[in-house]
Enzyme design. Structure first.
Site, PDB file in Angstrom:
ATOM      1  N   ASP A 165      -0.274  -4.521  -4.502  1.00 51.40           N
ATOM      2  CA  ASP A 165      -1.399  -5.041  -3.877  1.00 51.40           C
ATOM      3  C   ASP A 165      -2.403  -4.240  -3.374  1.00 51.40           C
ATOM      4  OD1 ASP A 165      -3.107  -6.539  -2.310  1.00 51.40           O
ATOM      5  OD2 ASP A 165      -1.591  -7.333  -0.973  1.00 51.40           O
ATOM      6  N   ASP A 215      -9.220  -6.389  -4.307  1.00 50.80           N
ATOM      7  CA  ASP A 215      -7.988  -6.908  -3.739  1.00 50.80           C
ATOM      8  C   ASP A 215      -7.216  -7.614  -4.727  1.00 50.80           C
ATOM      9  OD1 ASP A 215      -5.867  -8.190  -2.334  1.00 50.80           O
ATOM     10  OD2 ASP A 215      -7.062  -9.561  -1.131  1.00 50.80           O
TER      11      ASP A 215
END
Ligand SMILES: *[C@@H]1O[C@H](CO)[C@@H](O)[C@H](O)[C@H]1NC(C)=O
Ligand SMILES: *[C@@H]1O[C@H](CO)[C@@H](O)[C@H](O)[C@H]1NC(C)=O
Ligand SMILES: *[C@@H]1O[C@H](CO)[C@@H](O)[C@H](O)[C@H]1NC(C)=O
Ligand SMILES: *[C@@H]1O[C@H](CO)[C@@H](O)[C@H](O)[C@H]1NC(C)=O
Length: 483
Positions: free
Chosen positions: A311, A95
């Protein structure tokens, strides 16, 4: 799941919360809430540590990757890491939108014990690792994470953490320091185990999706640029450069994730917006099928809760309302007979039996520094049944107030590209790439250039088989993680 909670996401509200009994006055709760994780925290201790280093043996690291970006399938990518001594394997979501590594720990409340992703989940147990130590309140790491030693801090108060992700899911626990085992690149498609000591979260309580999802993992590996992230810790210890790259394979699953300096393919970059906790870049223009969208100029402003965020922990792509509407109307303009219907109040879907790449236009984002990012119809459309397709583009105006002006580019847009994050030079870039092939990285200690290949971690054969999923399952995957 409440969709309105989703866009708090964008900026990852990292909430560091310490509940300590501090003084005679009773139970004082310190709430250090950072709207933007990392940046506002001073990890000066790590800096000092770094300065003390003379010898740097910088390795290139190969992180075995699994998962895929299909919203109707896994909808996420994960890496395998080793923790503890003897090391045990943990599967963690990669992440780039958050800043700490944490794993589910023994005796944890609502931690998943099995997963449909085809990986075996393991609860981390500090007691069964010879190298584990607890991080206490007076530890350098803790003091730095909380901007100084906390009042009432004593040697035996554990350093706690709590992170709330954009989808409303949360994890809380305490920090431990233990051995991280990783694969150091030692030759072409060759690696050898290496290790370093890192501080990470031992998850004691999970909530939201993190505690209930069938697509559960052992934890999350935050690849943000804050000093608390694993890459920053390894860099401060002189083990790696603050550079990494991923190539998320949406075709075969898995892909490439490497820490180090990528020398091939060559990648054009765009500067990261300064003083932002996330990988924020400056978008200039959007083209749909060769036509530039006419948009208000302030739509591309950057700053707090503005701009474009890269992201990997988000499955889809979120656009400010004006952009979303303008883009969608241009995309469907060519298809006059298309009947759009809304599914689960969130997805625009339609019936189509042709080749979507022939029937729909390419979307091209332009960034500062002449960098472009092309998203093909087969990337932004996903199939939920034989002839039913849905748009991956989402309207961030429909989400929360906070994320309204942001563009959030997740796996939908990032897959099948080599995406390079050069934290040292504050630049980010990408190029279209075959993520089932290999890339070349430079090993800093020897100067040699080695290739790093693709991985596809997972044993699940049933995972990809189910193309026909219920919408319930679909939603599960899509909102799995959002950070
Ligand atoms: C993070 O660490 C680096 C050096 O390791 C230092 O220069 C920087 O100031 C630190 N950042 C914060 C926010 O503490
Ligand atoms: C960590 O690396 C050192 C040096 O290579 C090695 O001696 C040690 O056995 C490793 N520890 C673990 C747990 O892998
Ligand atoms: C991608 O690379 C793999 C491995 O080298 C190769 O087998 C495959 O054919 C390539 N795919 C395309 C579309 O070129
Ligand atoms: C990657 O793993 C998934 C799940 O196990 C599997 O379905 C897929 O075929 C694999 N891809 C390759 C190229 O092996």
């Amino acid at each position: 799941m409440d969709l309105r909670s989703l866009l708090a996401v964008l900026t990852v509200v990292v909430l560091l919360q310490l509940g300590f009994v501090c003084s005679a006055s009773g139970n004082v709760v310190f709430k250090v809430q950072h709207k933007f994780a990392g940046r506002e925290r001073s990890l000066s201790a790590l800096k000092a540590h770094d300065a003390r280093r003379h010898r740097r043996i910088l390795s290139a690291v190969d992180l075995p990757l699994g998962g895929n970006g299909h919203p109707a399938e896994a909808g996420l990518y994960f890496a395998k890491i080793g923790l503890g001594n003897p090391p045990r394997d943990y599967y963690v979501q990669v992440d780039t939108g958050s800043d700490i590594l944490w794993v589910n720990c023994v005796n944890c409340d609502k931690c998943p014990t099995k997963s449909d992703l085809g990986v075996k989940l393991t609860l981390y147990d500090p007691k069964s690792s010879a190298s584990a130590t607890r991080v206490y309140c007076d530890d350098e790491f803790c003091a730095a994470a909380y901007n100084g030693v906390l009042q009432g801090c004593t040697k035996d108060l554990p350093c706690q953490y709590s992170v709330v992700y954009g989808d409303g899911s949360a994890t809380a626990g305490f920090f431990v320091r233990d051995n991280l085992q990783f694969e150091r690149v030692t030759g072409n498609l060759q690696t050898a185990s290496a290790n370093g000591s890192v501080v990470f979260g031992c998850g004691a309580k999970q909530s939201g999706e993190l505690g209930t999802s069938s697509e559960a993992l052992d934890g999350i590996l935050g690849f943000g640029q804050a000093n608390s992230s694993m890459i920053s810790q390894l860099a401060a210890a002189g083990k790696v450069k603050k550079m990494f790259a991923h190539c998320l394979d949406n075709v075969n699953g898995g892909g490439i994730f490497a820490i180090g300096e990528v020398v091939s393919p060559k990648v054009n970059t765009t500067p990261m917006v300064a003083n932002q906790p996330h990988y924020n870049v400056v978008m200039k223009e959007i083209e749909v099928g060769g036509n530039v969208l006419e948009l208000p100029t302030d739509i591309f402003q950057t700053g707090d809760r503005k701009g474009t965020i890269i992201d990997s922990g988000t499955t889809l792509a979120y656009l400010p309302e004006t952009v979303y509407e303008s883009m969608m109307s241009k995309i469907v303009a060519q298809q006059s007979g298309l009947k759009l219907h809304t599914v689960e109040e969130q997805f625009m879907c339609f019936q189509y039996s042709g080749n979507v790449d022939d029937g729909f236009p390419v979307v091209k984002f332009h960034f500062e520094g002449s960098l472009t990012l092309s998203v093909y119809p087969h990337d932004y459309l996903f199939q939920i049944r034989d002839d039913i397709w849905c748009f991956g583009w989402q309207n961030s105006g429909m989400q929360s107030k906070d994320g309204r002006d942001m563009t959030l580019l997740g796996d939908l847009v990032l897959s099948n590209k080599l995406v390079l994050y050069d934290i040292e030079n504050q630049a980010i870039g990408w190029t279209e790439y075959n993520c089932s092939s290999s890339i070349k990285v430079r090993d800093d200690s020897s100067g040699s250039v080695y290739s790093v290949g693709a991985h596809n971690v997972s044993a699940a054969s049933h995972l990809m088989s189910g193309r026909i999923l219920t919408f319930l399952l679909l939603l599960f995957a899509v909102f799995h993680r959002f950070s």
